[in-house]
Scaffold this active site. Structure first.
Site, PDB file in Angstrom:
ATOM      1  N   LYS A 161       4.765  -7.591   3.306  1.00 51.52           N
ATOM      2  CA  LYS A 161       4.728  -8.450   2.122  1.00 51.52           C
ATOM      3  C   LYS A 161       6.127  -8.900   1.709  1.00 51.52           C
ATOM      4  O   LYS A 161       6.268  -9.813   0.900  1.00 51.52           O
ATOM      5  CB  LYS A 161       4.037  -7.729   0.966  1.00 51.52           C
ATOM      6  N   LYS A 203      16.764   1.664   3.718  1.00 47.60           N
ATOM      7  CA  LYS A 203      16.625   0.897   2.482  1.00 47.60           C
ATOM      8  C   LYS A 203      17.936   0.783   1.709  1.00 47.60           C
ATOM      9  O   LYS A 203      18.200  -0.236   1.074  1.00 47.60           O
ATOM     10  CB  LYS A 203      15.541   1.528   1.602  1.00 47.60           C
ATOM     11  N   LYS A 214       6.727  -5.579  12.013  1.00 48.68           N
ATOM     12  CA  LYS A 214       5.518  -5.201  11.305  1.00 48.68           C
ATOM     13  C   LYS A 214       5.164  -6.253  10.261  1.00 48.68           C
ATOM     14  O   LYS A 214       6.053  -6.811   9.597  1.00 48.68           O
ATOM     15  CB  LYS A 214       5.737  -3.838  10.624  1.00 48.68           C
TER      16      LYS A 214
END
Length: 334
Positions: free
Chosen positions: A200, A114, A197
């Site tokens: 959203k 991240k 995957k």
């Protein structure tokens, strides 16, 4: 048995969230109730602060995600609340930051992913949020934590923190929570890329089925889902090198509570021109009642908020003794 799990309040929930987590939570209520235990499910709004999120969006998504969970079947057998309403999470997190070690956090793969190359510009919260995750479960003395593959490392960290705290302060306060990996929980992939995957954060809305999508949108997205020209085989194992086809079969099996092998046996030799409409009908039959209930709940957001307050009161009562014992162990209570 005490099961604790949370979901971050960012963006719309999608089919992957439902099949991979929410559906398992609903089923877990039965299992834990029969064993005389507790289920605590929370909306991780404190964790959401580690990224860029507007106050209005955070407040709205917290209510909306609570409504989705209630619509999907989370009920009074579980304790549903948002994290920020139980200050014991943050208070225990601060105590545990004295136990956690920089080296442990530096090894977290999600931190590396991240933060990327901009580690100097990443928030401190992004670096330390695994400690808050540890506090989330340890404050309730959780025995089991539902996890996916991407969270196993964080649960191991929680166990390390718990063990070190117990040793350092010569207490037997925290049990070491065990991973609860449901074999029924599938890994749902993108409708546009069978090797990524469902997310959203994907810029393409066609890559996912949102739980708020209407029937026509669900059918359209599945009709346009990426596949290959080959018919379905008679063996699920034969789809290993066909990720998009495997993903659609996996979705069908999960929605129907069936084994993937039984699905390919039924549709063996048929192309996706036949399979996709059947999958769309099934998805609509399962998701439409949830969407309708979700929309009804959003008609009274104050009532959804009241459910979160009630759940937070129950959660706080369970968390308070553990927080008090941790404070006493480190010398904060005299």
């Amino acid at each position: 048995m005490r099961v604790v799990s949370g979901i971050q309040t960012t963006g719309n929930l999608h089919l992957g969230n439902y099949l991979g987590a929410i559906k398992q939570w609903v089923a877990m209520q039965d299992r834990v109730e029969q064993g005389g235990g507790d289920c605590l499910f929370f909306l991780a709004d404190l964790h959401a602060l580690t990224g860029n999120v507007s106050p209005a969006d955070l407040a709205a998504s917290t209510i909306e995600m609570a409504a989705v969970l209630l619509a999907a079947g989370i009920d009074d057998r579980s304790i549903l609340f948002n994290q920020a309403r139980v200050p014991a999470h943050a208070e225990l997190c601060w105590i545990l930051q004295g136990t956690a070690r920089m080296g442990w956090l530096n090894r977290m793969t999600q931190w590396k992913d991240k933060a990327g190359k901009n580690r100097e510009g990443a928030s401190v919260g992004l670096f330390t949020y695994p400690v808050l995750q540890a506090a989330d479960v340890l404050v309730y003395q959780a025995t089991h934590v539902p996890v996916g593959d991407d969270q196993k490392q964080h649960l191991e960290l929680a166990r390390d923190i718990a063990a070190k705290f117990n040793t350092d302060f010569e207490v037997e306060l925290f049990p070491l929570p065990e991973a609860l990996v449901s074999k029924a929980a599938p890994r749902i992939m993108s409708l546009r890329d069978g090797q990524a995957k469902m997310s959203k954060s994907d810029p393409s809305d066609m890559s996912r089925i949102n739980l708020a999508d209407d029937d026509d949108t669900i059918a359209q997205k599945l009709r346009k889902a990426k596949t290959d020209p080959e018919p379905l085989p008679d063996s699920f194992d034969a789809l290993e090198e066909r990720p998009e086809a495997k993903n659609l079969v996996t979705i069908y099996a999960a929605l129907a509570d069936r084994d993937p092998q039984s699905v390919v046996s039924e549709f063996a030799g048929k192309g996706f021109g036949a399979f996709k409409p059947a999958l769309a009908d099934l998805a609509i039959a399962v998701l439409s009642p949830i969407r309708t209930r979700f929309q009804d709940l959003l008609g009274d957001r104050a009532q959804v908020a009241a459910e979160l307050v009630r759940g937070a009161d129950r959660a706080q009562a369970l968390a308070a003794p553990t927080l008090r014992a941790a404070q006493q162990a480190v010398g904060l209570q005299v």
